[in-house]
Design an enzyme around this catalytic site. Structure first.
Site, short mmCIF file in Angstrom:
data_model
loop_
_atom_site.label_atom_id
_atom_site.label_comp_id
_atom_site.label_asym_id
_atom_site.label_seq_id
_atom_site.Cartn_x
_atom_site.Cartn_y
_atom_site.Cartn_z
N GLU A 61 0.76 -1.13 0.01
CA GLU A 61 -0.01 -0.01 -0.05
C GLU A 61 0.85 1.37 0.04
O GLU A 61 0.58 2.47 -0.55
CB GLU A 61 -0.80 -0.08 1.22
CG GLU A 61 -2.03 1.15 1.17
CD GLU A 61 -2.76 0.94 2.60
OE1 GLU A 61 -3.22 1.89 2.99
OE2 GLU A 61 -2.91 -0.08 3.16
N ASP A 62 1.81 1.13 0.69
CA ASP A 62 2.67 2.61 1.06
C ASP A 62 4.10 2.54 0.45
O ASP A 62 4.71 3.63 0.61
CB ASP A 62 2.87 2.64 2.50
CG ASP A 62 1.34 3.02 3.07
OD1 ASP A 62 0.42 3.48 2.39
OD2 ASP A 62 1.46 2.77 4.29
#
Length: 709
Positions: free
Chosen positions: A76-77
């Site tokens: 996600e990051d």
């Protein structure tokens, strides 16, 4: 600060060295991927996945779950993708990480849709591996512990989402240690002042109660020792949100809530639980009706325990829970206890039963997901389904069914099978016929009566309690409406095509496909449904088909469309309705208005509301079928002399005329006169005329007329 070395020391108590090494490798990989990233508090970002892994270690989760905790934010990051995680750590870990990751690639209209879509994605991942939700709960717990760095409005939004979804999911899976902490942290974020005042009051009350608590605890422990039973008596603390909810819902002051003393007795085996129950009942008198045996009949989330309430010294209430050590582990860790036992290389029936229940629950979520129209409808069903207060009823064969408190016969039917719910027409409760809307109580035996031609009623949505039943009813009604819309659309299109002496069945398939392509419609049924629901005009579609057929346009004039009228019988279903403004009856001259999304709405020909209809293409000539055997609503207004017993007299006249009163209302005009508004269910114009004649003969009636003229 907690470090990876602290974690590996803790893992050494239940994981082999090679698995601990894999967890460490996942940590160093995450540390490198998140290099340069910081949390809002200023800490290095990798402290978050390390803390999540530590929460899972407290629950004795397996090494793959811990690795997924370390890596749960890398997709996600960071620039790391799922294939890279799979290459490094294997497919199971990559699937877990992907299941926990949010849908970051899609731009949502608002936060509610984003929340719903993310939860929907997670449910699909849970169906493949239940560990997804356990990792997610640990992730949410650490986020809640570190809310302090966020804006107040964001704190409240995350806290509400936590209360509505994640705390309830933790409760549904029996993970009460996480549920209680999530609830208290969310309560403190939403109502910080109330939480602080209750916390101070609890600390103060605990000091005053300590001696009394110790006395009761010592007395119980001594009694167990005297009988030679192995068991540990512990005081039980209430958590903040529980105290607040009881004060609010039961309207009790704080002192009354805290007057109840809670104890937990943990022993070795089930037989000892029941023996200890006898000892405490002999020690203090039990409160009638307050004993629950969740060992014989576990809760839906696998929770097992004996619950009893006693009259203690000086009449103070004492709540006691009695359970085995395995049940205590299940009460705290729920589904996660499965991995705790697995780590010790012993499968335990309690943990296996919990996992089976969790699988059954997720299977139910998937069924709801298939029936839901969109993600927001799905998450509404899930929220409704996450209340753990259950009742237990029996099938005719003696099988136990778990249902939420307030569930009805319809809920029971759908919990047995969706087809049983869709076709149920009646029910016997303890061998007595009962309405489908009856609210059930624990211990009842239910026998559902079905009929092949039966179908769900839209009125059921007013009283069903379970999300599964509500979802299945909406799905069935949607399918039913679609089927009826296709039938009506076929009739309307064939009526329009009859002007050109053809029908949809006689037209060449290739020509119909060409028309569908030009109209940007998928298939013929979708076109007919759209016509039936008023989204496409039958005559416009017919003209388009004829233009394609002869290549030079239709030869008939627009006025020719009112050939044979459409025949109605009053039983067409959901896509044919009768206007409430004029209440048409068999025998009235009627006109149909095609309303987008509603289908055909039948009006009386003289109805004033039809004068506003600008598009004559949406109006259809209708006629009634012969031998109609349906009831229709009609509204009457009766001007009467006001006197005692008038309503009873009117009701008697209507009943004698074989009609039913649906609604009745009285408006006083002055001291002498009143107006009675009466809505009746009648067979038709002739039946209505007979009723009006009888009412007019009553001595008090001065005037009677039908509304909607």
């Amino acid at each position: 600060m907690f470090t990876i070395d602290d974690l590996t020391d803790r893992l050494g108590g239940y994981l082999p060295p090679d698995e601990i090494q894999q967890v460490k490798r996942a940590f160093y990989y995450a540390e490198q991927a998140h290099d340069g990233q910081h949390r809002r508090s200023g800490e290095a970002y990798v402290t978050h996945p390390l803390a999540v892994a530590n929460i899972l270690a407290n629950m004795h989760m397996d090494h793959q779950s811990l690795m997924a905790a370390m890596l749960h934010d890398v997709i996600e990051d960071t620039s790391v993708d799922k294939p890279a995680v799979e290459t490094q750590f294997g497919k199971p870990v990559a699937e877990l990480v992907d299941g926990v990751s949010k849908l970051t690639q899609i731009a949502f209209e608002d936060k509610a849709v984003a929340q719903a879509e993310n939860f929907q994605k997670m449910v699909l991942a849970m169906s493949r591996d239940i560990r997804v939700i356990i990792v997610k709960l640990a992730d949410r717990l650490h986020n809640m512990r570190t809310l302090g760095a966020l804006r107040p409005d964001k704190k409240r939004r995350i806290a509400r989402e936590t209360l509505e979804i994640y705390a309830r999911v933790a409760g549904r899976l029996g993970i009460n240690t996480i549920r209680i902490e999530l609830e208290d942290l969310a309560f403190q974020a939403i109502h910080p002042m109330r939480a602080e005042r209750i916390k101070r009051a609890v600390i103060s009350a605990r000091g005053h109660r300590r001696s009394a608590m110790r006395q009761v605890q010592d007395t119980m422990q001594q009694s167990l020792n005297d009988e030679g039973l192995s068991g540990t008596v512990m005081g039980r603390q209430k958590h903040l949100l529980s105290i607040y909810r009881k004060m609010r819902d039961q309207r009790k002051p704080f002192a009354e809530i805290m007057d109840v003393f809670g104890f937990r007795i943990v022993t070795d085996d089930v037989a000892s639980c029941y023996r200890i129950l006898g000892i405490v009942h002999n020690l203090y008198k039990p409160v009638p009706g307050r004993f629950k045996d969740y060992i014989a009949i576990p809760k839906a989330n696998g929770y097992q325990s004996l619950h009893t309430t006693l009259f203690g010294p000086r009449g103070m209430p004492i709540e006691v829970q009695i359970r085995t050590r395995e049940m205590e582990a299940m009460a705290n860790n729920g589904i996660a206890a499965h991995w705790l036992y697995k780590a010790g290389q012993t499968d335990h029936p309690i943990a296996e039963g919990s996992r089976a229940r969790a699988r059954s629950w997720v299977k139910g979520l998937l069924e709801m997901q298939r029936h839901a129209g969109d993600s927001l409808e799905f998450i509404e069903h899930v929220k409704n389904d996450l209340f753990p207060d259950d009742i237990y009823v029996f099938t005719p064969k003696g099988d136990i069914m778990e249902l939420p408190r307030g569930a009805t016969v319809i809920d029971f039917a759908y919990s047995v099978h969706t087809d049983i719910g869709n076709s149920c027409i009646a029910c016997r409760i303890d061998r007595q016929l009962a309405p489908l809307s009856t609210r059930l109580e624990s211990g009842q035996t239910l026998d559902i009566i079905t009929a092949p031609a039966a179908r769900p009623n839209v009125a059921w949505l007013n009283f069903v309690g379970t999300a599964k039943a509500r979802s299945a009813i909406r799905h069935a009604l949607k399918h039913q409406q679609q089927k009826e819309a296709i039938q009506l659309g076929r009739r309307l299109l064939n009526k329009a095509l009859s002007v050109f002496e053809t029908s949809i069945e006689e037209l060449d398939d290739a020509l119909v496909k060409r028309a569908l392509k030009e109209l940007d419609i998928e298939d013929k049924d979708t076109l007919l449904e759209s016509i039936g629901l008023g989204r496409h005009m039958a005559y416009v579609v017919a003209r388009h088909l004829i233009d394609l057929l002869d290549g030079q346009g239709a030869t008939a004039s627009g006025e020719a469309k009112s050939q044979q009228p459409v025949v109605i019988s009053g039983s067409e279903g959901m896509v044919t309705s009768f206007a409430r403004c004029c209440h048409p009856l068999p025998g009235d001259d009627v006109v149909g208005h095609l309303s987008a999304g509603k289908g055909l709405v039948v009006h009386r020909a003289e109805c004033n509301n039809l004068a506003d209809k600008q598009n004559p293409d949406k109006l259809f000539t209708l006629e009634w079928a012969e031998n109609i055997d349906e009831d229709f609503l009609v509204a009457l207004r009766i001007e009467v002399e006001s006197r005692r017993g008038l309503v009873a007299e009117l009701a008697g006249v209507v009943t004698d005329a074989d009609a039913n009163i649906e609604r009745i209302g009285i408006e006083e005009r002055d001291a002498r006169l009143a107006s009675v508004n009466l809505t009746l269910a009648v067979k038709g114009r002739v039946h209505l005329a007979r009723i009006i004649k009888r009412i007019r003969n009553l001595h008090s009636v001065e005037k009677i007329y039908r509304l909607g003229q």
